[in-house]
Structure formats: structure tokens, C-alpha cells
Scaffold this active site. Structure first.
Site, PDB file in Angstrom:
ATOM      1  N   ASP A 245       1.436   0.159 -41.648  1.00 15.37           N
ATOM      2  CA  ASP A 245       2.407   0.069 -42.699  1.00 15.37           C
ATOM      3  C   ASP A 245       1.828  -0.921 -43.708  1.00 15.37           C
ATOM      4  OD1 ASP A 245       4.957   0.807 -43.578  1.00 15.37           O
ATOM      5  OD2 ASP A 245       5.644  -1.228 -43.153  1.00 15.37           O
TER       6      ASP A 245
ATOM      7  N   CYS B 273       0.837  -1.190   0.000  1.00 14.51           N
ATOM      8  CA  CYS B 273       0.000   0.000   0.000  1.00 14.51           C
ATOM      9  C   CYS B 273       0.873   1.241   0.000  1.00 14.51           C
ATOM     10  CB  CYS B 273      -0.946   0.000   1.192  1.00 14.51           C
ATOM     11  SG  CYS B 273      -2.068   1.396   1.142  1.00 14.51           S
TER      12      CYS B 273
HETATM   13  N1  LIG Z   1      16.255  -0.953 -51.549  1.00 16.55           N
HETATM   14  C1  LIG Z   1      15.334  -0.845 -52.511  1.00 16.55           C
HETATM   15  N2  LIG Z   1      15.361  -1.665 -53.542  1.00 16.55           N
HETATM   16  C2  LIG Z   1      14.426  -1.581 -54.499  1.00 16.55           C
HETATM   17  N3  LIG Z   1      13.421  -0.696 -54.496  1.00 16.55           N
HETATM   18  C3  LIG Z   1      13.327   0.141 -53.501  1.00 16.55           C
HETATM   19  C4  LIG Z   1      14.266   0.120 -52.426  1.00 16.55           C
HETATM   20  N4  LIG Z   1      13.925   1.065 -51.547  1.00 16.55           N
HETATM   21  C5  LIG Z   1      12.822   1.643 -52.035  1.00 16.55           C
HETATM   22  N5  LIG Z   1      12.447   1.108 -53.210  1.00 16.55           N
HETATM   23  C6  LIG Z   1      11.309   1.536 -54.039  1.00 16.55           C
HETATM   24  O1  LIG Z   1      10.658   2.603 -53.383  1.00 16.55           O
HETATM   25  C7  LIG Z   1       9.304   2.259 -53.056  1.00 16.55           C
HETATM   26  C8  LIG Z   1       9.017   2.710 -51.648  1.00 16.55           C
HETATM   27  O2  LIG Z   1       9.809   1.960 -50.759  1.00 16.55           O
HETATM   28  P1  LIG Z   1       9.472   1.820 -49.226  1.00 16.55           P
HETATM   29  O3  LIG Z   1      10.472   0.890 -48.637  1.00 16.55           O
HETATM   30  O4  LIG Z   1       9.348   3.151 -48.626  1.00 16.55           O
HETATM   31  O5  LIG Z   1       8.031   1.221 -49.171  1.00 16.55           O
HETATM   32  P2  LIG Z   1       7.404  -0.164 -49.580  1.00 16.55           P
HETATM   33  O6  LIG Z   1       8.378  -1.262 -49.327  1.00 16.55           O
HETATM   34  O7  LIG Z   1       6.809  -0.091 -50.929  1.00 16.55           O
HETATM   35  O8  LIG Z   1       6.147  -0.377 -48.668  1.00 16.55           O
HETATM   36  P3  LIG Z   1       5.739   0.124 -47.234  1.00 16.55           P
HETATM   37  O9  LIG Z   1       6.030   1.564 -47.171  1.00 16.55           O
HETATM   38  O10 LIG Z   1       4.280  -0.142 -47.211  1.00 16.55           O
HETATM   39  O11 LIG Z   1       6.496  -0.718 -46.274  1.00 16.55           O
HETATM   40  C9  LIG Z   1       9.201   0.766 -53.248  1.00 16.55           C
HETATM   41  O12 LIG Z   1       7.923   0.412 -53.706  1.00 16.55           O
HETATM   42  C10 LIG Z   1      10.266   0.485 -54.283  1.00 16.55           C
HETATM   43  O13 LIG Z   1       9.739   0.691 -55.576  1.00 16.55           O
END
Ligand SMILES: Nc1ncnc2c1ncn2[C@@H]1O[C@H](COP(=O)(O)OP(=O)(O)OP(=O)(O)O)[C@@H](O)[C@H]1O
Ligand SMILES: [Zn+2]
Length: 724
Positions: free
Chosen positions: A415, A15
Site C-alpha cells: 500500500d 509424538c
Molecule cells: N475521505 C477522503 N477525503 C479526501 N480525499 C479522499 C478521501 N477518500 C479518498 N480521497 C481521494 O481519493 C484518492 C484515493 O484515496 P485512497 O484512500 O484510495 O488512497 P490514498 O490515501 O491516496 O493512498 P493509498 O491507496 O496508497 O493508501 C486520494 O488521493 C484522495 O485524493
């Protein structure tokens, strides 16, 4: 200097007023930097400067100054069963007090009839009552004396005053009654908290105590805490798995309910991980332990829950602040009750002494309700039950404040990739612009994708390998978060990323722009592949929504929450996914920093907003949200570390339950507080009108404590995975 932390077991800490005793005992101890109290588990946490403080000596000091037996957790004394006197002493002395009181009453009323002379009966009755006071006061008086010496006016002092006040008035039976009932209320309180403690602990005890280890001679039974990494353990059909490990032989359906809350068993075979506390199904399996039980997932969960329980929720902090001025306030009311009427009588020429006696008795009753115990225990017991219930269901909440915050959420942001979708995109189309063929596009994209951790890149690399394309090594790899990546293959520069990324980098060409724009109408996400001289092609990947996502979103809407999907993906793909799942709102082409802004915006517009992610690449947005919720705690260490709330299963279905549970806990807290304050208010009024006597006041006080504890324990039932 360096900071260290030690946790102490404090016997009898249940308490607010023990908290005050401990604070006072440590007030001018050098090198103490912070104190935390866990009333449910009877623990005190001390942050200290380890050059100036020795925990064992500190414990001794606290014991001496507060009168509360204090030992560091883990010390041999803490593990040994407590001596009889500290376990049962309070009950025993209360019982003795009760017997003596009964004897005193009998002598008072029937002494003369039994043949004693009037004077002798009265003397014997008084002696019996004195005995009752002494027995009831063995615990109370020393504590009161300590408080008085420290100039603290707490409930112990007040009770002692009430007892000696009654003695001074010659009301020995009244004084004995108070001493006895005080003992009763203390023991009941200790018992009910102990019961809560046990119920909560039992909820978290899921691993079996022994295991069967396979040795050269056969199978031996050993205690689970003697298992080491590398030991081979036999788990028979229907038994609980005693340790985390990997299956060497055998297949079985494993019921992981104890950890994830999921009731459907998962199929497990050689090479698959299994966890301590889960239940082996129809097959006998042999596993290789991955480490001692202390490192098992279930131990980490239990540690987290313990730590969470030791922290204080905001409501709890407010209540204990309230308790700090509540007691003095009641004392003032009691003083006024005792002094005002005689003062008035004196001014009006009435009978001062008689008035004083009448109102002094009422003031004593008022003093009884000065004990804030029911009020103080009302919140933590609800929060701790809520946390334990959630853990039992596979929902790990890192502190009472988050459980409370979940109950207050107005919106949830999701997300997209890996959260609303399965996060396992597959390549569905490859387009080559003419500068090379599809295999070239894939080869280059795979080389870059291989180097980074992005799901799209990894999916492309996997696809290329499946097609037996020889993937070269990329050098100078740099990822541009939310946009794409670049690197060199055989000294030539290449880019992989969103359409927006290549537009902004000046790598796009009008014809390609038009063609890719057209493809963006189709389901999925396109990733462009370019050289420094211009586009080579694109790759379209499709990710499937989680099968449960649409139903969960609908259920959240029914609970009155807004939902929004945050994604880095292109607007058309985002809109299509949001429509398919029925998500209320969506924001696309967001960079990680934009996701943080979106959360802030939502919070400003709609109220507290939580963020649900997989804990892998959405850390900034998770951190910005009022509550961050990650899923997949069983498979991903990242999720377990980063988020405020972890859904152990890789499944969204616990979300609506979590929201309802947070709200139920908040409701329970409010109910308990209202109950505690309400009963006190009623007793106060009844006391002032002279209707409530000491008995009623003390019983109402204990009754409320028992009631709020029992009420809060109902939350534990919500932890049963069978209830929806
Ligand atoms: N390392 C990478 N290799 C290839 N494409 C990439 C990379 N990083 C980003 N992108 C491109 O940029 C876009 C946005 O990437 P981001 O990681 O922000 O989101 P996401 O993976 O599409 O999805 P979320 O935001 O819903 O997790 C992707 O759809 C992709 O086309
Ligand atoms: Zn373009």
C-alpha cells in the site's frame, strides 16, 4: 447448544502415537466437535458443546482411557508441580532396566568364572533379564495392552511383540535390550522436547517478575501480577519496565527491542506510553500502569504466539497424515520379512524353522523403525522455533501456516500511504479558483476532512487549525472510499476528493480541469474541493517516503521477489513515488475492490503474493493476499488484529529478514524430514541385509529425533535481534 474450547495439559504428549491414544480416548465421547494438538507444549485443545461436556470430567475420562495424565490448563492440578513419578519415573525405570540388563550380561558371560555352576549362572542371568524387561516395560506394557484392547496396532504393541517374540525364542538378553533401549529412546525424546520447550518459553519471558510501587510510605516491591491499572510504578535507570503505562515523571531513552526488535532506544518523556518488557535507559521514570499485566502488549504477544504454536502448519498436517499409513506399512514389511523367506524355504523344501528364526530377528529390527516420532516432530519443532524467534525480533506471526507461506512468497504488494510513505502528509499548496479565497478552500476542506478518518482529510484539518482558521462543523458526511467525501456546511453541499472523483460526479469545469491537470505534474497529491455548483480549488499535499523504504525494496528484489505498489492516488504521483523508491511495478487510481483484483491478478501471474499495509484502511486487500503483513503493531491495535503477520515496529526493515526467516524455516523443515526419512530408509535396508541389529535400529531412531530437534533449535538463534 453453544461451542466452547478448553485446552488441556497432557503429560507425555510429544509424538504422534500419543495423539492417536488421545483421539481414540475421545472417539465416541458425546459433544466433542474438534481436537487440536500441540506436541511441543504438550497441549490438547478440545472444541465441545458446553451443554454436554464438562472439561474437568472430560479430563478424568481421557486420563483413564488413554493412560496419559490430562488436566485442564489453569486448573490447580495443572499449576502444581507434577509428582516425582510422572516427572522422573520413566528415567528411573529405564535406569533400573539398564542395571538389571548389565547384571544379566555379566552373569551370562562371567557367572561361571565367578564360581557359579553353569545352570545357576544361566538361571540368574535369565532372572536379571526378566527384571530388566519388567522395569523397561512398566510404562510400555500397560499402554500396549490399552492399544490392543482398542484394536490399534501402534508402536507400543509392536515393541511389546518384539520383546515377547524374543522371549519366545529364548533370547532373554535380546528382549531385555529392546525393553531397555525403548525406555532410553522414550526418555531422550521427552528430554529433548522438554529442552526445546524450555528454550522457546525462555525466549518469550521478557517481563521482570517484580515491580516497585510508589505508596504513601515510600516504595514497596510487589509481584508484577499484583499491579493494577492506576498504580504508580517507579522504574530505575537500567531496569526493565514491568508494566504497560504512561510516563508521569522523568525522561529516558527506552530500549523497545524485546517488543519491536529495534535496537535503537526511543526517547520517552511525560505523557508517552511505555511497555512491559522494554528496558529503561539512563533516566529514572515514574509511570502510571494502564492495567494489569495480563492486558499488557507483551502478554497479548505471548498469547498470540502460544495460539499460533498450537495451530498446525500445512506441512505438519501432511506429515501426520503420512505417519498414519507409515506405521502400518512398516508392519506389513516386517510381516513379509518374517513370513516370505520361510514360505519360500517351505516351497523349496529348505529348513523352514531355521529360516523363520533368522528372518524373524530381522523383522523385529524392521519394526523398530516403524516409530514415526522423528518424522512427526521434525516439522512442529521447526515451526515453533521459527515463530518464537520471530516474536523475539518483533515480528508477530499468527500461525505456522503463515510462516510457511512467507517462505513461499513470489511477490509483495505495498500500500502506498502509511506503508511506503510515512503517512503524515503536509499541505504544501492551496489553490483557489476564484469562487472564494484560499482560506475558504481550506475551511471547507478541513470541515469535511475533520469528519472522516482519511489521512489527507485529517492533514488538511490539522493544517487549517495551525493557520488558526475557524473550522465549521459539517453535517450529513459521507465518505466514498477511494474517491472522496461529501457533506453539508450551513446546509450547502460540498465535495472533497480526487480529480477523478469530481470528473465522474460532473463537478469539474474545463478551465479548472486544465489547471489542476498541470498541477498534477508536481510532486504530491492534489485533493479537489468543490461546491455543488462547481470547483472551488484544490489542495496539494506531500507525503515523504519512509527513509528505509528504498533500501528495503532493493533488498527484496535481491531476494528474488517482485514488488508492486497499489494506490488510490493519481497516476503521476504514483509513478513518481514508485520511481523514487525503485518499486518494480505500480497500479494507481485503485478503489479498495481494485486492490483486491490487483492482488488476485498478481497471484495468478507470478505466484503467491503478500500484501504489506498499515492495517488501517486496506483491510480487503490484506485479506485477499496469501499473507497479510501489517506494520506498527506497537502503536496500532488495528494492525495487531487484522494481519497474519505484524511487524511490531513502525518500520519496514524487518521485511527482508522475515522473508529470509520464512525460507530458512521451510528449508529446515525439509532438511529435517529428509533426515528422518533417510535414516529410516538406511536402517530398513541394513536390517533386511542383516547388518543392522536391534541396538543400531533403536539408537538410529532416537538419534534422529535428537538431531531434528537440535537442528530446529538453531532457528531460535535467528531470533536474536543482533543477527541480521
Ligand atoms: N475521505 C477522503 N477525503 C479526501 N480525499 C479522499 C478521501 N477518500 C479518498 N480521497 C481521494 O481519493 C484518492 C484515493 O484515496 P485512497 O484512500 O484510495 O488512497 P490514498 O490515501 O491516496 O493512498 P493509498 O491507496 O496508497 O493508501 C486520494 O488521493 C484522495 O485524493
Ligand atoms: Zn477535471
Amino acid at each position: 447448544m453453544s461451542r466452547a474450547r478448553c485446552t488441556f495439559h497432557v503429560r507425555g504428549l510429544d509424538c504422534e502415537h500419543e495423539v492417536a491414544l488421545l483421539r481414540a480416548a475421545l472417539k465416541d465421547a458425546p459433544g466433542i466437535e474438534g481436537l487440536g494438538f500441540d506436541l511441543i507444549n504438550g497441549l490438547m485443545t478440545v472444541d465441545y458443546d458446553d451443554q454436554r461436556v464438562d472439561p474437568a470430567r472430560l479430563a478424568g475420562q481421557v486420563t483413564a482411557r488413554s493412560g496419559l495424565e490430562t488436566v485442564p490448563v489453569g486448573a490447580p492440578e495443572a499449576e502444581a508441580p507434577p509428582p516425582w513419578w510422572s516427572r522422573r519415573g520413566l528415567q528411573a525405570s529405564t535406569a533400573a532396566s539398564g542395571l538389571a540388563l548389565a547384571a544379566g550380561m555379566l552373569l551370562h558371560y562371567f557367572g561361571a568364572k565367578a564360581g557359579l555352576s553353569d545352570g545357576a549362572a544361566e538361571r540368574a542371568s535369565t532372572a536379571s533379564c526378566a527384571l530388566a524387561i519388567a522395569a523397561g516395560g512398566v510404562w510400555l506394557f500397560p499402554r500396549a495392552w490399552r492399544s490392543l484392547r482398542g484394536l490399534r496396532l501402534d508402536i507400543d504393541v509392536l515393541m511389546t511383540l518384539a520383546i515377547f517374540g524374543a522371549v519366545a525364542l529364548g533370547q532373554w538378553d535380546e528382549a531385555a535390550t529392546v525393553a531397555f533401549l525403548f525406555g532410553v529412546s522414550e526418555s531422550l525424546e521427552a528430554l529433548s522436547v522438554a529442552r526445546a520447550r524450555r528454550a522457546i518459553r525462555r525466549l518469550l519471558e521478557v517481563a521482570p517478575p517484580t515491580a516497585e510501587r510508589i505508596v504513601a510510605a515510600g516504595v514497596e516491591t510487589i509481584a508484577v501480577d499484583r499491579i493494577d491499572g492506576g498504580d504508580r510504578i517507579l522504574v530505575r535507570s537500567g531496569d526493565q519496565i514491568p508494566i504497560d503505562g504512561v510516563i508521569l515523571k522523568g525522561r529516558s531513552g527506552v530500549d523497545q527491542k524485546a517488543i519491536t526488535g529495534e535496537s535503537t532506544p526511543v526517547e520517552r518523556g511525560p505523557g508517552d506510553p511505555v511497555y512491559a518488557g522494554t528496558v529503561n535507559g539512563e533516566g529514572t521514570i515514574e509511570i502510571e500502569a494502564s492495567g494489569p499485566i495480563g492486558e499488557a502488549l507483551i502478554s497479548r504477544i505471548v498469547d498470540q504466539v502460544r495460539a499460533a504454536q498450537a495451530g498446525r502448519a500445512p506441512v505438519e498436517r501432511r506429515i501426520s497424515q503420512f505417519a498414519r499409513w507409515y506405521t502400518p506399512l512398516v508392519v506389513v514389511i516386517a510381516l513379509l520379512t518374517a513370513l516370505l523367506p520361510p514360505a519360500y524355504a517351505w516351497a523349496a523344501g529348505g529348513p523352514v524353522w531355521a529360516t523363520f528364526l533368522a528372518w524373524f530377528a530381522k523383522a523385529l529390527v524392521v519394526l523398530v523403525i516403524a516409530c514415526p516420532c522423528a518424522l512427526v516432530i521434525a516439522t512442529p519443532v521447526a515451526v515453533v522455533s521459527g515463530l518464537a524467534a520471530a516474536a523475539r525480533r518483533g515480528v508477530l506471526i499468527k500461525g505456522g501456516e503463515f510462516l510457511e507461506a512467507v517462505g513461499r512468497l513470489r511477490a509483495l504488494a505495498f500500500d502506498k500511504t502509511g506503508t511506503l510513505t510515512l503517512g503524515r502528509p503536509d499541505v504544501v499548496e492551496v489553490f483557489a479558483s476564484g469562487q472564494g479565497d484560499q482560506a475558504d478552500v481550506l475551511r471547507i476542506a478541513a470541515a469535511l476532512g475533520d469528519r472522516g478518518g482519511h489521512v489527507l482529510g485529517k492533514a488538511i484539518a490539522r493544517h487549517a487549525r495551525d493557520l488558526r482558521i475557524d473550522v465549521p462543523r459539517a453535517d450529513d458526511y459521507t465518505a466514498i472510499p477511494g474517491k472522496g467525501a461529501q457533506g453539508r456546511i450551513d446546509a450547502v453541499e460540498y465535495h472533497l476528493g480526487s480529480h477523478r472523483y469530481i470528473d465522474e460526479a460532473g463537478l469539474c469545469r474545463p478551465e479548472f480541469h486544465a489547471e489542476m491537470g498541470e498541477a498534477e505534474g508536481r510532486p504530491g497529491t492534489e485533493v479537489a474541493v468543490t461546491a455543488a455548483t462547481g470547483p472551488l480549488g484544490w489542495i496539494r499535499l506531500a507525503d515523504r517516503p519512509r527513509p528505509e523504504a528504498a533500501a528495503v525494496v532493493a533488498e527484496l528484489h535481491a531476494l528474488g521477489l517482485r514488488t508492486v505498489m497499489l494506490t488510490g492516488d493519481n497516476p503521476r504521483a504514483a509513478a513518481a513515488m514508485a520511481r523514487e523508491l525503485g518499486v518494480g511495478d505500480q497500479r494507481s487510481e485503485l478503489l479498495p475492490a481494485d486492490k483486491v483484483l490487483a492482488i488476485d491478478e498478481y497471484t495468478a501471474a507470478h505466484g503467491p503474493t503478500g500484501m504489506v499495509g498499515d492495517g488501517v484502511n486496506d483491510a480487503p486487500a490484506l485479506a485477499a493476499a496469501r499473507v497479510s503483513i501489517a506494520l506498527g503493531g506497537v502503536s496500532s491495535g488495528a494492525a495487531l488484529e487484522t494481519a497474519d503477520v505484524v511487524l511490531m515496529a513502525d518500520d519496514l526493515r524487518q521485511l527482508p529478514w522475515l522473508v529470509r526467516h520464512g525460507r530458512a524455516t521451510l528449508r529446515m523443515i525439509h532438511q529435517n524430514i529428509a533426515l528422518a526419512i533417510g535414516v529410516k530408509a538406511v536402517v530398513l535396508v541394513l536390517a533386511l541385509f542383516g547388518i543392522a541389529n536391534m541396538w543400531m535400529a533403536i539408537l538410529a531412531d532416537v538419534g534422529t529425533t535428537l538431531l531434528v530437534v537440535a537442528n530446529a533449535l538453531r532457528l531460535l538463534r535467528a531470533g536474536d535481534p543482533a543477527t541480521r
